[in-house]
Design an enzyme around this catalytic site. Structure first.
Site, PDB file in Angstrom:
ATOM      1  N   LYS A 167     -40.410 -29.988 -73.550  1.00 43.05           N
ATOM      2  CA  LYS A 167     -41.098 -31.100 -74.213  1.00 43.05           C
ATOM      3  C   LYS A 167     -40.669 -32.403 -73.541  1.00 43.05           C
ATOM      4  O   LYS A 167     -39.474 -32.646 -73.338  1.00 43.05           O
ATOM      5  CB  LYS A 167     -40.711 -31.103 -75.700  1.00 43.05           C
ATOM      6  CG  LYS A 167     -41.450 -32.105 -76.562  1.00 43.05           C
ATOM      7  CD  LYS A 167     -41.010 -31.936 -78.021  1.00 43.05           C
ATOM      8  CE  LYS A 167     -41.672 -32.945 -78.925  1.00 43.05           C
ATOM      9  NZ  LYS A 167     -41.189 -32.816 -80.321  1.00 43.05           N
TER      10      LYS A 167
ATOM     11  N   HIS B 105     -41.353 -35.519 -74.673  1.00 45.82           N
ATOM     12  CA  HIS B 105     -41.290 -36.658 -75.581  1.00 45.82           C
ATOM     13  C   HIS B 105     -40.417 -36.274 -76.780  1.00 45.82           C
ATOM     14  O   HIS B 105     -39.950 -35.142 -76.873  1.00 45.82           O
ATOM     15  CB  HIS B 105     -42.696 -37.058 -76.054  1.00 45.82           C
ATOM     16  CG  HIS B 105     -43.411 -35.960 -76.797  1.00 45.82           C
ATOM     17  ND1 HIS B 105     -44.031 -34.917 -76.143  1.00 45.82           N
ATOM     18  CD2 HIS B 105     -43.584 -35.733 -78.127  1.00 45.82           C
ATOM     19  CE1 HIS B 105     -44.573 -34.102 -77.045  1.00 45.82           C
ATOM     20  NE2 HIS B 105     -44.305 -34.572 -78.258  1.00 45.82           N
TER      21      HIS B 105
END
Length: 223
Positions: A106, A108
């Site tokens: 991921k 963010h």
């Protein structure tokens, strides 16, 4: 591998059959073999079945004597298993943190591939089965990269059959490979031997009819 309590293993096999998770017929395995039975842990697909499954994992783990500080569930099936077993262990007085991984990092928020509690200390890997040991090796790499120590593997069913590596049949099973080559104890709720015992003692003629085919499969591919 740990010593199982036979009544618990038999109870689990009966539960898996009743839940439709353990099925009989003709199924092609990843190794290309035609197996007379198939175990699909993804079919523990409601709260009641998942709760019972977690109970079997937790009791087997406690009996195994494996010492661990937290649970790690490899994506995807291991994620649900890690959460469910952590809940059941806490209910039994053994509260343990758990974590799991994403298939893709991921970029963010908190970022990275690991989710849940910090991966640290002695980490137990939990999954449904060990087919080729690939998932275990990947989990070990992630755990070690986080600075923690893999300390064991917990699975539902040990097929107790010869592994296939690069198209070549090995004299050892995938579970034996993990135990001996990766130096990790493996705790299984039940194995092929327990399934055979169930088939030989069940009161259901329809289920018992599969005993011969399963025995022949074990004679050919078993370890």
């Amino acid at each position: 591998m740990n010593t199982r309590t036979p009544p618990l293993a038999q109870e689990f096999v009966a539960f898996a059959v009743e839940a439709g998770v353990l099925r009989f017929g003709e199924f092609k395995t990843k190794a290309g073999r035609l197996s007379p039975y198939f175990f699909n842990a993804g079919l523990f697909d409601d709260g009641a079945k998942l709760g019972r499954l977690a109970g079997f994992y937790a009791r087997t783990l406690i009996d195994s004597g494996i010492q661990f500080d937290m649970i790690f569930g490899p994506a995807y099936k291991g994620i649900t298993l890690a959460a469910a077993v952590a809940i059941e262990l806490a209910r039994l007085g053994h509260n343990k943190p758990f974590a799991y991984n994403r298939k893709e990092a991921k970029d963010h928020g908190e970022g990275g591939t690991l989710v849940g509690a910090p991966v640290q200390g002695r980490v137990l890997i939990i999954d449904d089965v060990i087919s080729a040991g690939t998932s275990v090796r990947e989990s070990i790499a992630m755990i070690q990269a986080a600075g923690a120590t893999p300390c064991g593997v917990s699975i539902a069913l040990d097929r107790q059959e010869k592994a296939v590596e690069n198209g070549v049949e090995s004299p050892k099973s995938a579970v034996q490979y993990v135990s001996e080559q990766l130096q990790l104890p493996v705790s299984a709720i039940a194995g092929l031997s327990d399934l055979l015992q169930y088939l030989q003692t069940t009161s259901s003629p329809a289920i018992a009819a599969h005993a011969g085919a399963v025995q022949a499969y074990r004679d050919r591919y078993g370890v």
